[in-house]
Design a protein around this motif. Structure first.
Motif, short mmCIF file in Angstrom:
data_model
loop_
_atom_site.label_atom_id
_atom_site.label_comp_id
_atom_site.label_asym_id
_atom_site.label_seq_id
_atom_site.Cartn_x
_atom_site.Cartn_y
_atom_site.Cartn_z
N HIS A 104 34.04 -39.92 13.52
CA HIS A 104 33.65 -39.23 14.76
C HIS A 104 33.25 -37.78 14.46
O HIS A 104 33.66 -36.85 15.16
CB HIS A 104 34.80 -39.26 15.77
N GLU A 105 32.44 -37.59 13.42
CA GLU A 105 32.03 -36.26 12.99
C GLU A 105 30.52 -36.20 12.81
O GLU A 105 29.84 -37.22 12.73
CB GLU A 105 32.70 -35.90 11.67
N GLY A 106 30.00 -34.97 12.71
CA GLY A 106 28.60 -34.75 12.40
C GLY A 106 28.48 -33.97 11.11
O GLY A 106 29.33 -33.14 10.81
N LEU A 109 24.14 -33.20 4.88
CA LEU A 109 24.54 -33.49 3.51
C LEU A 109 23.51 -32.89 2.55
O LEU A 109 22.32 -33.21 2.65
CB LEU A 109 24.65 -34.99 3.34
N VAL A 110 23.95 -32.04 1.62
CA VAL A 110 23.03 -31.31 0.75
C VAL A 110 23.51 -31.31 -0.70
O VAL A 110 24.66 -31.66 -0.99
CB VAL A 110 22.86 -29.85 1.23
N GLY A 111 22.60 -30.89 -1.59
CA GLY A 111 22.94 -30.78 -3.01
C GLY A 111 23.40 -32.12 -3.56
O GLY A 111 22.74 -33.14 -3.39
N LYS A 112 24.54 -32.10 -4.24
CA LYS A 112 25.14 -33.33 -4.75
C LYS A 112 26.30 -33.78 -3.85
O LYS A 112 27.21 -34.48 -4.29
CB LYS A 112 25.62 -33.14 -6.19
N GLY A 113 26.24 -33.37 -2.60
CA GLY A 113 27.27 -33.75 -1.64
C GLY A 113 27.36 -35.26 -1.49
O GLY A 113 26.37 -35.98 -1.57
N MET A 114 28.57 -35.74 -1.26
CA MET A 114 28.81 -37.18 -1.20
C MET A 114 29.83 -37.51 -0.12
O MET A 114 30.86 -36.85 0.00
CB MET A 114 29.32 -37.68 -2.55
N VAL A 115 29.53 -38.53 0.65
CA VAL A 115 30.47 -39.07 1.63
C VAL A 115 30.75 -40.52 1.25
O VAL A 115 29.83 -41.33 1.15
CB VAL A 115 29.91 -39.00 3.07
N SER A 116 32.01 -40.85 1.01
CA SER A 116 32.36 -42.21 0.59
C SER A 116 32.20 -43.22 1.72
O SER A 116 31.75 -44.34 1.50
CB SER A 116 33.80 -42.26 0.05
N GLU A 117 32.57 -42.80 2.96
CA GLU A 117 32.48 -43.74 4.07
C GLU A 117 32.25 -43.00 5.38
O GLU A 117 32.84 -41.95 5.62
CB GLU A 117 33.75 -44.57 4.16
N MET A 118 31.38 -43.56 6.21
CA MET A 118 31.13 -43.00 7.54
C MET A 118 31.47 -44.04 8.60
O MET A 118 31.05 -45.19 8.51
CB MET A 118 29.66 -42.61 7.70
N LYS A 119 32.24 -43.61 9.62
CA LYS A 119 32.56 -44.47 10.75
C LYS A 119 32.33 -43.69 12.04
O LYS A 119 32.87 -42.60 12.22
CB LYS A 119 34.02 -44.94 10.68
N HIS A 120 31.50 -44.25 12.92
CA HIS A 120 31.22 -43.63 14.22
C HIS A 120 30.82 -42.16 14.06
O HIS A 120 31.27 -41.29 14.79
CB HIS A 120 32.44 -43.74 15.15
#
Length: 301
Positions: A104-106, A109-120
C-alpha cells in the motif's frame, strides 16, 4: 506524466494527497468536509516536474494551480511551508537501495534500486537499472524505461508504459501491459496475460496459454506463439517468426509477415501486402484479400 502528483492545499498549510487518487475528486470526496467547501479552505493543485524531466529530479518540480484564482490566503510564508512539504513527500518515494516489500505504498525506483515484492502498491516510474522481482496483488508500474527490469508479473498487475530497453521476464494470470515502445521486451507470456499495443522495435519472445497481444505496429515482433495465444491485429512491418499449436492471428495488413506456421495454427484474414512465408502441417489461412499471399505450403495430406 499525467496526474502526478495530485494534491489539495489547505489554508493551514496541510497538503492532502493519496497515491491511489486518480483525480482531485477522489481527494475531495475522501478528505474534504462540507464546511471546507463552504469556507473555501483549500485549492486543487498538481506538483509535477517540468516537461522532459524525470520524477526523481527534485529541482524540476513546480506547483501547478488547478483553479481559476489563487486564494488570497496563499501568502509567501505559507507557500514556502507547502513547497517544503511537497518536496519531502516526493523525496520519501524515491527508492535507491533495496526494499523487501512495498505494501500500500508509492515509489519512484532509480539507480540500482530494487524491490523484492510489491502488493497493492504503485511505482510511478522505474529508471536506470532498477528492478522489481515480483509485481503482485493488483500493483502497478506507471512508467518504465532505460534498462529497468521486472522479473515476474502476477495477478491483475499492470504496467502502463514500457520504453527504452526495459524488460519483463514473465507475465502470468491477468497481468497487463498497455503500451510497449522502443526496444522494450517481454520474455514469456502465460495464462490470460495481455499486451494492448506494441510499437517501435518492441518484442515478445514467447506467448503461451491464452495470452494475447491486441495490436502490433511499426517493426514490433513476436518470436513464438504457442498454445491458444492470440494476436488480434498486425500492421506495418511487424513479424511473427513461428506459430505452433492452436495459436491464432485474427488480422494481418500492410507489410506484416509470419515466417512459419505449424500444427493447427491459424490466420483468420490477410490483407494488404501481408505474407505467410511457410505453411506446415495442419495450419490454416481462412481468407486472403488484396495482394496478401502464402509463399510456400507443405501441408499434411
Amino acid at each position: 506524466m499525467d496526474n502526478f502528483y495530485l494534491v489539495l492545499i489547505k489554508n493551514t498549510g496541510e497538503v492532502i494527497h493519496n497515491i491511489f487518487a486518480t483525480s482531485h475528486k477522489d481527494l475531495i470526496a475522501k478528505y474534504i468536509t462540507p464546511e471546507d467547501v463552504k469556507d473555501k479552505t483549500y485549492f486543487k493543485a498538481t506538483y509535477t516536474p517540468k516537461e522532459g524531466f524525470r520524477l526523481d529530479d527534485l529541482d524540476s518540480y513546480q506547483l501547478l494551480f488547478n483553479e481559476v484564482y489563487i486564494p488570497e490566503w496563499f501568502v509567501e510564508e505559507l507557500k514556502e511551508k507547502v513547497m517544503q512539504t511537497l518536496h519531502n513527500i516526493i523525496t520519501s518515494m524515491i527508492i535507491k537501495n533495496h526494499r523487501q516489500l512495498l505494501l500500500h505504498e508509492g515509489g519512484i525506483l532509480v539507480g540500482k534500486g530494487m524491490v523484492s515484492e510489491m502488493k497493492h502498491s504503485i511505482i510511478f516510474a522505474m529508471y536506470d537499472e532498477s528492478i522489481v522481482d515480483v509485481l503482485d496483488n493488483s500493483s502497478e508500474v506507471r512508467y518504465m524505461t532505460d534498462d529497468c527490469y521486472i522479473v515476474d508479473m502476477r495477478d491483475s498487475t499492470r504496467v502502463d508504459e514500457m520504453l527504452g530497453f526495459s524488460k519483463i521476464k514473465q507475465m502470468h494470470n491477468y497481468s497487463k501491459v498497455l503500451k510497449m515502445y522502443g526496444q522494450a521486451k517481454i520474455g514469456e507470456m502465460f495464462d490470460h496475460s495481455r499486451i494492448v499495443m506494441l510499437k517501435g522495435d518492441a518484442n515478445i519472445l514467447e506467448m503461451h496459454g491464452t495470452s494475447q497481444a491486441d495490436r502490433l505496429k511499426h517493426m514490433s515482433k513476436v518470436s513464438e506463439m504457442h498454445g491458444h495465444s492470440i494476436i488480434e491485429e498486425m500492421w506495418d512491418w511487424t513479424v511473427v517468426e513461428k506459430m505452433f499449436d492452436q495459436s491464432r492471428i485474427n488480422y494481418m495488413d500492410e507489410d506484416s509477415k509470419v515466417l512459419e506456421m505449424h500444427d493447427e495454427s491459424m490466420v483468420e484474414l490477410m490483407a494488404g501486402n501481408s505474407i505467410i512465408e511457410k505453411l506446415y502441417e495442419n495450419s490454416l489461412v481462412r481468407k486472403l484479400t488484396n495482394a496478401a499471399k502464402i509463399l510456400e505450403q507443405k501441408l499434411n495430406n
